[in-house]
Design an enzyme around this catalytic site. Structure first.
Site, PDB file in Angstrom:
ATOM      1  N   LEU A  56       0.805  -1.219   0.000  1.00  0.00           N
ATOM      2  CA  LEU A  56       0.000   0.000   0.000  1.00  0.00           C
ATOM      3  C   LEU A  56       0.838   1.269   0.000  1.00  0.00           C
ATOM      4  CD1 LEU A  56      -2.662  -1.213   2.591  1.00  0.00           C
ATOM      5  CD2 LEU A  56      -2.743  -1.349   0.090  1.00  0.00           C
ATOM      6  N   CYS A  57       2.072   1.159  -0.392  1.00  0.00           N
ATOM      7  CA  CYS A  57       3.017   2.274  -0.386  1.00  0.00           C
ATOM      8  C   CYS A  57       2.991   2.999  -1.734  1.00  0.00           C
ATOM      9  CB  CYS A  57       4.418   1.722  -0.116  1.00  0.00           C
ATOM     10  SG  CYS A  57       5.727   2.951  -0.060  1.00  0.00           S
TER      11      CYS A  57
END
Length: 178
Positions: A56-57
């Protein structure tokens, strides 16, 4: 093996002490997200790029570059190892979710570990060795660590350095004799 059939337990079995600079890559094992174990001793003689990742970066699109490195340089000796970590609170909740996300969105075939801590007292022995021996600890997701064929640190690269950057490719090509 199917990525969904993984064992969720992280096994870290250092063979040698962690404080010596001479500890080679055969000293560390990681659980594979596919089940089984990656023993770095099996990669002796090959350079290894280890990257702490997170689904989720903002740097997650770098998975495409990691796969390209694996595809282009893997046959010439490079090992690219993705190490999903939730140390920065940007990883999915389970190994199964990470494996599915990476398969569906990036069609990853490179080696990938189970979700692994890379910082602090709970860090995997490989990352504790990096910190204790070289003073390197990932400051964010997608930090890259390049090891030579003997498992010694060649260079570290921050999140902003793309895996296919000239800096990384130059180091990799020097190591594989391109």
């Amino acid at each position: 093996m199917n990525r969904r059939s993984l064992i969720a337990t992280l096994t870290a079995l250092p063979v040698l002490g962690l404080a010596r600079a001479g500890v080679a890559q055969e000293s560390f094992r990681f659980d594979s997200i596919d089940g089984g174990t990656y023993d770095m001793a099996e990669w002796r003689g090959r350079p290894v790029l280890v990257v702490n990742t997170a689904s989720l970066c903002g740097y997650t699109p770098q998975y495409d570059d990691l796969q390209a490195l694996h595809d282009d340089y893997g046959p010439r000796g490079l090992v690219v190892l993705a190490v999903p970590s939730d140390d920065f609170r940007q990883e999915l909740s389970s190994d199964e979710a990470v494996a599915e996300f990476c398969e569906v969105n990036f069609n990853l075939t490179l080696p990938m570990t189970t979700i692994t801590s890379v910082r602090g007292s709970g860090a995997h022995p490989f990352y504790r060795w990096l910190r204790d021996t070289y003073g390197f600890e990932p400051g964010w997701n997608f930090n890259k660590v390049l090891l030579d064929g003997e498992g010694q640190l060649v260079q570290t690269f921050g999140s902003n350095t793309r895996p296919t950057s000239r800096r990384i490719l130059g180091e990799v090509e020097a190591l594989i004799g391109a």
